[in-house]
Design a protein around this motif. Structure first.
Motif, PDB file in Angstrom:
ATOM      1  N   PRO A  41      62.226  19.143  58.767  1.00 30.40           N
ATOM      2  CA  PRO A  41      63.440  19.136  57.923  1.00 30.40           C
ATOM      3  C   PRO A  41      64.228  20.435  57.993  1.00 30.40           C
ATOM      4  O   PRO A  41      65.456  20.419  57.934  1.00 30.40           O
ATOM      5  N   LYS A  42      63.547  21.555  58.140  1.00 34.94           N
ATOM      6  CA  LYS A  42      64.237  22.837  58.275  1.00 34.94           C
ATOM      7  C   LYS A  42      65.017  22.882  59.582  1.00 34.94           C
ATOM      8  O   LYS A  42      66.181  23.303  59.607  1.00 34.94           O
ATOM      9  N   ILE A  43      64.398  22.445  60.666  1.00 31.72           N
ATOM     10  CA  ILE A  43      65.067  22.430  61.967  1.00 31.72           C
ATOM     11  C   ILE A  43      66.295  21.539  61.908  1.00 31.72           C
ATOM     12  O   ILE A  43      67.377  21.895  62.384  1.00 31.72           O
ATOM     13  N   ASP A  44      66.136  20.369  61.286  1.00 34.53           N
ATOM     14  CA  ASP A  44      67.266  19.449  61.173  1.00 34.53           C
ATOM     15  C   ASP A  44      68.393  20.074  60.355  1.00 34.53           C
ATOM     16  O   ASP A  44      69.582  19.931  60.703  1.00 34.53           O
ATOM     17  N   ALA A  45      68.034  20.755  59.284  1.00 34.76           N
ATOM     18  CA  ALA A  45      69.047  21.371  58.433  1.00 34.76           C
ATOM     19  C   ALA A  45      69.784  22.483  59.170  1.00 34.76           C
ATOM     20  O   ALA A  45      71.014  22.616  59.053  1.00 34.76           O
ATOM     21  N   VAL A  46      69.053  23.295  59.925  1.00 33.81           N
ATOM     22  CA  VAL A  46      69.679  24.381  60.686  1.00 33.81           C
ATOM     23  C   VAL A  46      70.653  23.814  61.713  1.00 33.81           C
ATOM     24  O   VAL A  46      71.783  24.310  61.872  1.00 33.81           O
ATOM     25  N   ARG A  47      70.234  22.771  62.395  1.00 37.16           N
ATOM     26  CA  ARG A  47      71.101  22.188  63.417  1.00 37.16           C
ATOM     27  C   ARG A  47      72.319  21.501  62.795  1.00 37.16           C
ATOM     28  O   ARG A  47      73.433  21.588  63.328  1.00 37.16           O
ATOM     29  N   ALA A  48      72.133  20.840  61.661  1.00 36.12           N
ATOM     30  CA  ALA A  48      73.268  20.194  61.002  1.00 36.12           C
ATOM     31  C   ALA A  48      74.295  21.226  60.544  1.00 36.12           C
ATOM     32  O   ALA A  48      75.517  21.010  60.683  1.00 36.12           O
TER      33      ALA A  48
END
Length: 858
Positions: free
Chosen positions: A74-81
């Motif tokens: 979820p952190k990776i997804d948030a950073v990319r978003a």
């Protein structure tokens, strides 16, 4: 819970760390001649700077191993978003913008935001183990171009820069820029090999509150959390440039924040930092653990992580010091995952606070545990699990800075270590160095905010906390266990409750205007008289004025406590009356009262004397104020002296009242021992969050507001009141107070004292010089004293000097002579005719309590 390093913590900051700091400073200094060159310690190996940079990338972007963990996804997804949104804004940018809607040239916040957005893009393009090489390389090149454009057009020209807030130029922008330079160092070497050095030179030039482009430890801007931010940035700059002297000098400067503040001999005149009693002060006089303090904690733990595996710091003392900060400075202020408002300064007006504040503390504890061993590690793991289990808001690890921390957090939650609070459920913490008190019992926590000549009455700044005037004048927060504190406190509490009706406050009648209303700007602007945005005069009289009375503090005896406060005008009003402020400067006169809080198990007893609005004005003393959802079934019930039910429309004053919110399953009881009949109000109000902070969204808040108060008429004689707060009380429990156990022994402006017969405690605050007698006690005031007699005939005594100015305090216990069982250093016990006298050396104790245990002679 005892910590293995606790006994050493007091010695480490003042001695060892300062010595290390001086050694590093000497190492960073250029050699004076050939002789000194031969004896200068060898600099760290080049591999140390490479390790430092790798550690930093791991903190910011994680590692391939951490980023492969499902908990980190979820952190990776948030950073990319976030990065995709920033890139889209970059695509739509107009003239004089790098990002759409963020115009540049006159707005320092916008320039800082532009650097933040570039960093967020660079972070997503450099996540180890998750990259798409071609696409990410293209993105990184765009970021390099953006960095170059920002520097060439808006940051590099010193004649155009440094408008607005100094923080953006010395901390905010450099922080984002340096982290981006680290993430893109390989791309910069290929595209713009000159840009890193150019940026560092510009950042040095913008360090205008420093000295010769470097930190100045004598500057009031380079202290505490601000110093940690600046020096961490300079450590990273040194690693980028391979500049060992910069690294060691910056680390030497940063190590000074580890030193426990000695208010009587402050190093470089700095009173910002952690004190021996766990207090944390920033801006010289503001209680700030919950905002600047957590920022300092985050930055310092990151330094520990950045330096891991290098030999820049020669021992492992740093984690031990920080562990003491968490245990003594933070844990008592966190109740069921909620950071108490009394230590957040102007940040109380921000949205998303409280539970979110604690995320930074949890991440620090998680990361620190990787640098401790044995019982210290277990202690930190247990505390992390405790916060997770007791918080009413699920902690979101995606808010952690580091993906590595998220993976480590998941491992801790899966470990067999039991959840354990660092602060016992029954405890009393006297943060006298910042004029705060926290009293905790199973089921509740009572947090009290005071002020004095040493600490500020409130903090306003930058359009935040617009109506703060009474927040440090005895205002309290009563947190009830099991409650979602967002429904009881936080920004909505300050929005819905009028500032002069905050719980515990005595406020004069009259209307006050906010700083923007008074002057049309965010500060009082009068450069000719020394009032500019960052000036010392602005701090002293507008942003965070101190009180003008020195009596604020109290004694602690085990888990019980006393606190006293004499209300006074703030420094601005005193200066205005002295004729030292401009004629158009507006200051307000305060109300008057002498007040004591005696904190037991089930009750907080509050005594007030000499209460009046001053200058012939009316005044209001608010016993308590609480908010609830407008649909919540709130009820106020009670009984009068003869036991019959209290009626809101009746004339008989209540003996007790009970506020109950059955929707939250909470209740608070109020027992009235003396004073005028209290006034009960329960209204539904709707107000905008923008009332307390200009940049808050214009969100309407609708709440039921309960206030319980004493009304003091204009021109009336000074009032005397006594009441007890009884958290989680039942009607039957409240009715029982008609027969004890509380009794008021004295309630005057000279002496306030009470007894709790069930506990065997006598508590007293003497406010004036001279001899004060109450029960068996004779007190040479001013002083605060707690006396407890056990069934076995043992007497425990605690004594403190709430003025912090006395050399000695003497207390006599009348009765048969007593022998000493134990006594703190500085306590001398003598037999005198008719009793036993304690002479306590309070010189340079800064309000600390001294205790002794006595027993009758066999």
């Amino acid at each position: 819970m005892e910590l293995s390093r606790r006994s050493a913590l007091s010695a480490i900051p003042a001695a060892t760390l300062w010595a290390v700091s001086q050694a590093l400073r000497a190492e960073a200094a250029p050699p004076r001649d050939a002789t000194t060159t031969a004896t200068t310690p060898a600099p760290p190996a080049p591999s140390d700077t490479a390790r430092l940079l790798r550690n930093t990338v791991a903190i910011l972007a994680g590692t391939a191993e951490s980023n492969a963990r499902p908990e980190v996804a979820p952190k990776i997804d948030a950073v990319r978003a976030t990065a995709r949104a920033r890139l889209a804004a970059m695509d739509r940018a107009g003239h004089d913008e790098l990002f759409e809607g963020v115009p540049l040239g006159t707005s320092d916040p916008n320039l800082s935001t532009s650097y933040q957005y570039l960093y967020e893009i660079a972070l997503a393009a450099g996540l180890p183990g998750t990259t798409t090489p071609d696409a990410d390389a293209t993105v990184r090149h765009r970021v390099v171009d953006g960095l170059a454009r920002l520097h060439d057009d808006w940051f590099g020209d010193q004649s155009k820069g440094y408008y607005g807030n100094w923080f953006h130029w010395e901390i905010g922008i450099p922080g984002y820029a340096t982290k981006t330079l680290i993430l893109l160092r390989d791309d910069l070497a290929e595209q713009r090999p000159d840009l890193t050095a150019a940026y560092v030179a510009s950042m040095d030039a913008y360090l205008r509150n420093g000295k010769d482009g470097d930190v100045d430890l004598d500057s009031r801007f380079h202290t505490g959390a601000n110093l940690a931010d600046i020096t961490t940035n300079r450590i990273l700059q040194g690693a980028l440039l391979g500049d060992e002297a910069r690294i060691t000098k910056a680390l030497a400067d940063q190590l000074t924040v580890f030193a426990t503040v000695d208010p009587y001999q402050p190093r470089h005149g700095v009173t910002d930092g952690f004190y021996a009693d766990g207090s944390f002060v920033q801006h010289g006089s503001v209680a700030y653990t919950g905002s600047y303090g957590k920022g300092l904690l985050t930055r310092i733990v990151q330094t520990v992580k950045i330096l891991d595996g290098t030999r820049y710091v020669p021992d492992d003392s740093l984690p031990g010091v920080v562990l003491g900060w968490i245990a003594d400075g933070f844990a008592p202020l966190i109740f069921e995952g909620w950071m108490m408002e009394i230590v957040k300064g102007r940040a109380v007006s921000r949205t998303g606070m409280g539970y979110a504040d604690v995320t930074a503390v949890v991440e620090a504890a998680v990361d620190l545990s990787a640098h401790t061993a044995g019982s210290d590690t277990e202690t930190l793991h247990g505390y992390v699990k405790h916060i997770r289990q007791t918080s009413k808001a699920g902690l979101d690890p995606t808010a952690f800075v580091s993906p590595v921390s998220i993976a480590r957090y998941a491992d801790i939650l899966d470990s067999p270590v039991p959840a354990t609070d660092l602060c016992p459920a029954a405890s009393h913490t006297a943060y006298n160095a910042m004029d705060r008190t926290v009293h905790r019992r199973p089921g509740y926590a009572f947090a009290l905010a005071r002020s004095s000549t040493r600490t500020s009455m409130y903090e306003y700044m930058s359009g935040e906390n617009l109506m703060p005037w009474f927040q440090g004048t005895g205002a309290h927060h009563l947190y009830l266990s099991g409650t979602d504190q967002r429904q009881a406190y936080g920004v909505d509490h300050y929005t819905a409750v009028p500032p002069d009706r905050l719980a515990g406050v005595t406020a004069p009648a009259g209307t006050r205007r906010t700083v923007p209303e008074l002057y049309g700007t965010l500060w009082y602007d009068n450069p000719g008289r020394g009032f500019t945005s960052p000036s010392e005069a602005q701090n002293a009289y507008v942003y965070f004025p101190r009180a003008t009375q020195e009596f604020s503090g109290g004694a602690r005896l085990g888990t019980y406590g006393a606190a006293g406060l004499v209300l006074s005008d703030d420094a601005a009003y005193a200066a205005q009356q002295a004729g030292t402020l401009p004629e158009d400067f507006v200051a307000y006169r305060a109300a008057r009262a002498t007040r004591s809080w005696f904190m037991f198990d089930d009750e907080i007893l509050v005594l007030s004397a000499g209460v009046n609005g001053s200058a012939g004005r009316a005044a209001t003393t608010t016993v308590d104020s609480r908010i609830a959802d407008p649909a919540s079934p709130v009820a106020v019930t009670g009984a009068v002296r003869d036991g019959s039910p209290w009626q809101r429309t009746g004339t008989a004053p209540p003996a007790w009242l009970r506020y109950a919110d059955t929707g939250q399953r909470t209740s608070v009881g109020y027992v009235f021992l003396s004073g005028p009949p209290p006034v009960v109000a329960l209204d539904t109000v709707t107000r905008s969050r923008r009332l307390v902070r200009l940049t808050n969204a214009d969100t309407a808040v609708t709440k039921q507001v309960f206030t319980l108060s004493y009304e003091h008429s204009a021109g009336a004689r000074p009032a005397t009141t006594a009441h007890a707060l009884v958290p989680n009380a039942s009607p039957e429990q409240l009715a029982s107070y008609a027969h004890g156990p509380l009794s008021v022994l004295s309630n005057t402006e000279q002496l306030q004292a009470a007894a709790h017969t069930h506990l065997g405690i006598t508590a007293a605050n003497a406010f004036t010089p001279g001899t004060h007698r109450v029960g068996r006690l004779v007190i040479d005031g001013p002083a605060s004293v707690l006396l407890r007699r056990t069934e076995g005939g043992t007497y425990a005594v605690a004594v403190s000097d709430p003025t912090t100015a006395r050399r000695t305090v003497s207390v006599t216990l009348h009765g048969r002579p007593l022998r000493t069982v134990s006594a703190d250093p500085g306590v001398r016990v003598h037999h005198v005719p008719g009793g036993t006298r304690l002479d306590v050396t309070t010189h340079h104790a800064y309000g600390r309590s001294f205790t002794a245990t006595l027993r009758g002679k066999a």
